[in-house]
Scaffold this motif. Structure first.
Motif, short mmCIF file in Angstrom:
data_model
loop_
_atom_site.label_atom_id
_atom_site.label_comp_id
_atom_site.label_asym_id
_atom_site.label_seq_id
_atom_site.Cartn_x
_atom_site.Cartn_y
_atom_site.Cartn_z
N GLY A 3 0.82 -1.19 0.00
CA GLY A 3 0.00 0.00 0.00
C GLY A 3 0.86 1.25 0.00
N ILE A 4 0.31 2.35 0.54
CA ILE A 4 1.05 3.60 0.56
C ILE A 4 1.31 4.03 2.00
N VAL A 5 2.29 4.92 2.15
CA VAL A 5 2.63 5.49 3.45
C VAL A 5 2.50 7.00 3.33
N ILE A 6 1.75 7.62 4.25
CA ILE A 6 1.58 9.07 4.27
C ILE A 6 2.27 9.59 5.53
N HIS A 7 3.12 10.59 5.34
CA HIS A 7 3.87 11.13 6.49
C HIS A 7 3.66 12.64 6.55
N LEU A 8 3.13 13.09 7.68
CA LEU A 8 2.95 14.52 7.94
C LEU A 8 3.99 14.94 8.98
N PRO A 9 4.94 15.83 8.62
CA PRO A 9 5.96 16.25 9.59
C PRO A 9 5.32 17.00 10.76
N GLU A 10 6.13 17.26 11.78
CA GLU A 10 5.66 18.03 12.93
C GLU A 10 5.12 19.38 12.46
N GLN A 11 4.01 19.80 13.04
CA GLN A 11 3.44 21.10 12.72
C GLN A 11 2.88 21.76 13.97
N GLY A 12 3.25 23.01 14.16
CA GLY A 12 2.73 23.77 15.30
C GLY A 12 2.99 23.14 16.64
N GLY A 13 4.10 22.45 16.78
CA GLY A 13 4.43 21.80 18.04
C GLY A 13 3.81 20.43 18.21
N GLY A 14 2.95 20.01 17.27
CA GLY A 14 2.36 18.69 17.34
C GLY A 14 3.29 17.62 16.83
N ALA A 15 3.01 16.38 17.19
CA ALA A 15 3.86 15.26 16.78
C ALA A 15 3.65 14.94 15.31
N ALA A 16 4.67 14.36 14.69
CA ALA A 16 4.55 13.90 13.30
C ALA A 16 3.54 12.75 13.24
N VAL A 17 2.92 12.60 12.08
CA VAL A 17 1.90 11.56 11.89
C VAL A 17 2.29 10.70 10.69
N THR A 18 2.20 9.39 10.85
CA THR A 18 2.44 8.45 9.75
C THR A 18 1.25 7.51 9.64
N LEU A 19 0.68 7.43 8.46
CA LEU A 19 -0.48 6.57 8.19
C LEU A 19 -0.15 5.59 7.09
N ARG A 20 -0.70 4.39 7.17
CA ARG A 20 -0.50 3.36 6.16
C ARG A 20 -1.85 2.95 5.59
N LEU A 21 -1.91 2.87 4.26
CA LEU A 21 -3.14 2.50 3.58
C LEU A 21 -2.90 1.29 2.68
N GLY A 22 -3.78 0.32 2.75
CA GLY A 22 -3.75 -0.80 1.83
C GLY A 22 -4.60 -0.49 0.60
#
Length: 259
Positions: A3-22
């Motif tokens: 599947g795919i991997v989506i990565h959102l870097p840290e923003q506004g002091g929040g933690a980075a987010v990584t999502l995986r989709l099949g």
């Protein structure tokens, strides 16, 4: 195919987010609200509550721009400025890049963006005969793009073995960043980007099983183990060879390092 991997870097002091989709799964992104649930939250007032949707397929991914006014850019960081524009209200635009950066208009000084690693691009074995049906053809077990940045990171990790044959340890992430910096190297490659490429290699390209840990205290050990496993597999199956060292930037002389 993965599947795919989506990565959102840290923003506004929040933690980075990584999502995986099949294949067949989707993720909605935007500012969100109590009445507009989204899976990928972008905290920016210039982003719509429901800005868009990403859908994974078997061999690529699709981007729907649900904004009524703003177009989105999908950049190919590996392609020397290559990009495509997804206009407002465009649904299901197919994205051909293996590694993409989705950029949204923003009032910030720095662009608002997140990264998408595409489904595994499959290549026919170069030694296989050209004739026959697609079903009868032999595919490569590990389909890596040798022009991609993730492959350059892999070569840098394997370099000590290919040059010395008996290195003390696998290069650390900061050492890889330093090795790939300098004239003629990949511009703007950060430690976080290198770590993302290593994760992509281990999880998607080389399909190395994750080592479970009882708690977060062994995170550094798991990271080191992942790098070692990537290098071991790449060398064992000849995925990275001595001729690939030519892809790396020239090594800095001792005098130059001390400047």
């Amino acid at each position: 195919m993965s599947g795919i991997v989506i990565h959102l870097p840290e923003q506004g002091g929040g933690a980075a987010v990584t999502l995986r989709l099949g294949p067949g799964e989707r993720v909605r992104f935007g500012r969100g609200s109590a009445r507009t649930p989204i899976e990928l939250r972008l905290d920016d007032e210039s982003v719509s509550r429901l800005a868009g949707e990403i859908r994974a397929t078997d061999d690529h991914w699709q981007l729907s721009n649900l904004s009524a006014t703003h177009g989105y850019l999908v950049e190919n960081p590996e392609g020397a400025g290559e990009y495509l524009r997804v206009p407002p209200r465009r649904v299901g635009a197919p994205i051909p890049f293996e590694f993409s950066r989705v950029v949204l208009p923003s009032r910030r000084e720095t662009p608002l963006s997140f990264q998408v690693f595409a489904p595994d691009h499959v290549y026919v074995d170069p030694q296989a005969p050209g004739g026959g049906s697609w079903e009868s053809r032999t595919l490569t077990a590990y389909s890596l793009d040798e022009t991609a940045t993730y492959f350059l990171v892999l070569v840098a990790l394997c370099e000590p073995w290919l040059r010395d044959r008996s290195p003390v340890a696998v290069p650390t992430t900061p050492q890889v960043v330093e090795r790939l910096s300098g004239p003629g190297a990949h511009p703007g490659l950060t430690a976080r980007a290198v770590s993302s490429h290593i994760d992509y290699l281990a999880d998607e390209k080389l399909r190395i099983a994750a080592t479970p840990a009882a708690d977060g205290s062994d995170r550094a050990g798991r990271r080191n183990g992942k790098r070692e496993a990537v290098v071991a597999l790449a060398l064992k199956f000849g995925i990275v060879r001595e001729e690939h060292l030519a892809l790396l930037p020239p090594r800095a002389e001792p005098a130059e390092r001390g400047r």
